[in-house]
Design a protein around this motif. Structure first.
Motif, PDB file in Angstrom:
ATOM      1  N   ILE A 142       0.843  -1.203   0.000  1.00  0.00           N
ATOM      2  CA  ILE A 142       0.000   0.000   0.000  1.00  0.00           C
ATOM      3  C   ILE A 142       0.876   1.250   0.000  1.00  0.00           C
ATOM      4  O   ILE A 142       0.614   2.210  -0.729  1.00  0.00           O
ATOM      5  N   GLU A 143       1.944   1.246   0.807  1.00  0.00           N
ATOM      6  CA  GLU A 143       2.846   2.394   0.840  1.00  0.00           C
ATOM      7  C   GLU A 143       3.529   2.592  -0.509  1.00  0.00           C
ATOM      8  O   GLU A 143       3.704   3.722  -0.964  1.00  0.00           O
ATOM      9  N   VAL A 144       3.887   1.486  -1.157  1.00  0.00           N
ATOM     10  CA  VAL A 144       4.507   1.581  -2.476  1.00  0.00           C
ATOM     11  C   VAL A 144       3.522   2.186  -3.465  1.00  0.00           C
ATOM     12  O   VAL A 144       3.868   3.090  -4.240  1.00  0.00           O
ATOM     13  N   GLU A 186      -5.315   7.613   0.357  1.00  0.00           N
ATOM     14  CA  GLU A 186      -4.965   8.652  -0.609  1.00  0.00           C
ATOM     15  C   GLU A 186      -3.494   8.540  -1.002  1.00  0.00           C
ATOM     16  O   GLU A 186      -2.670   8.058  -0.230  1.00  0.00           O
ATOM     17  N   PRO A 187      -3.141   9.008  -2.212  1.00  0.00           N
ATOM     18  CA  PRO A 187      -1.717   9.064  -2.585  1.00  0.00           C
ATOM     19  C   PRO A 187      -0.960   9.982  -1.641  1.00  0.00           C
ATOM     20  O   PRO A 187      -1.552  10.842  -0.985  1.00  0.00           O
ATOM     21  N   ASP A 214       2.144   9.462 -10.426  1.00  0.00           N
ATOM     22  CA  ASP A 214       1.305   9.156 -11.584  1.00  0.00           C
ATOM     23  C   ASP A 214      -0.110   8.870 -11.096  1.00  0.00           C
ATOM     24  O   ASP A 214      -0.381   7.805 -10.525  1.00  0.00           O
ATOM     25  N   ALA A 215      -1.020   9.800 -11.305  1.00  0.00           N
ATOM     26  CA  ALA A 215      -2.384   9.719 -10.770  1.00  0.00           C
ATOM     27  C   ALA A 215      -3.163   8.505 -11.265  1.00  0.00           C
ATOM     28  O   ALA A 215      -4.121   8.083 -10.624  1.00  0.00           O
ATOM     29  N   ARG A 216      -2.753   7.913 -12.385  1.00  0.00           N
ATOM     30  CA  ARG A 216      -3.463   6.729 -12.882  1.00  0.00           C
ATOM     31  C   ARG A 216      -3.446   5.578 -11.880  1.00  0.00           C
ATOM     32  O   ARG A 216      -4.338   4.752 -11.849  1.00  0.00           O
ATOM     33  N   TYR A 217      -2.437   5.535 -11.012  1.00  0.00           N
ATOM     34  CA  TYR A 217      -2.309   4.441 -10.054  1.00  0.00           C
ATOM     35  C   TYR A 217      -3.184   4.629  -8.817  1.00  0.00           C
ATOM     36  O   TYR A 217      -3.351   3.715  -8.026  1.00  0.00           O
ATOM     37  N   ALA A 218      -3.772   5.798  -8.640  1.00  0.00           N
ATOM     38  CA  ALA A 218      -4.647   6.044  -7.493  1.00  0.00           C
ATOM     39  C   ALA A 218      -5.853   5.111  -7.515  1.00  0.00           C
ATOM     40  O   ALA A 218      -6.398   4.760  -6.470  1.00  0.00           O
TER      41      ALA A 218
END
Length: 91
Positions: free
Chosen positions: A4-6, A26-27, A14-18
């Motif tokens: 999760i931290e990674v 949250e990122p 890169d917001a696509r990974y949110a």
């Protein structure tokens, strides 16, 4: 570091990974610190057999440093790298 931290670190860049983060997570805010890349030691030689009594599951290599600070056979798990007093690497 948990997965999760990674993901939070990656999503900060890169917001696509949110979308892969669990609900309510949250990122990281801002940019995470830069990753440190450890280069292989210039004295790291060819792979070899482990010394007697050492873990055979680890990857062992010959140390070609003139003073062999960690012994003739080394593995990264036991300090071959920046922790070794003879470590040297070209950037």
């Amino acid at each position: 570091m948990t997965h999760i931290e990674v993901l939070r670190r990656i999503a900060a860049k890169d917001a696509r990974y949110a979308a892969y983060l669990p609900d309510g997570v949250e990122p990281l805010a801002g940019h995470p610190e830069e990753l440190q890349v450890v280069l292989p030691c210039d004295y790291l030689g060819r792979p070899t057999q482990p010394p007697a009594g050492k873990d055979v599951r680890r990857r062992w290599s010959l140390c070609e440093h003139p003073s062999v600070p960690l012994g003739e056979a080394v593995c990264s798990c036991l300090g071959c790298g920046p922790k070794c007093s003879g470590y040297a690497a070209e950037a």
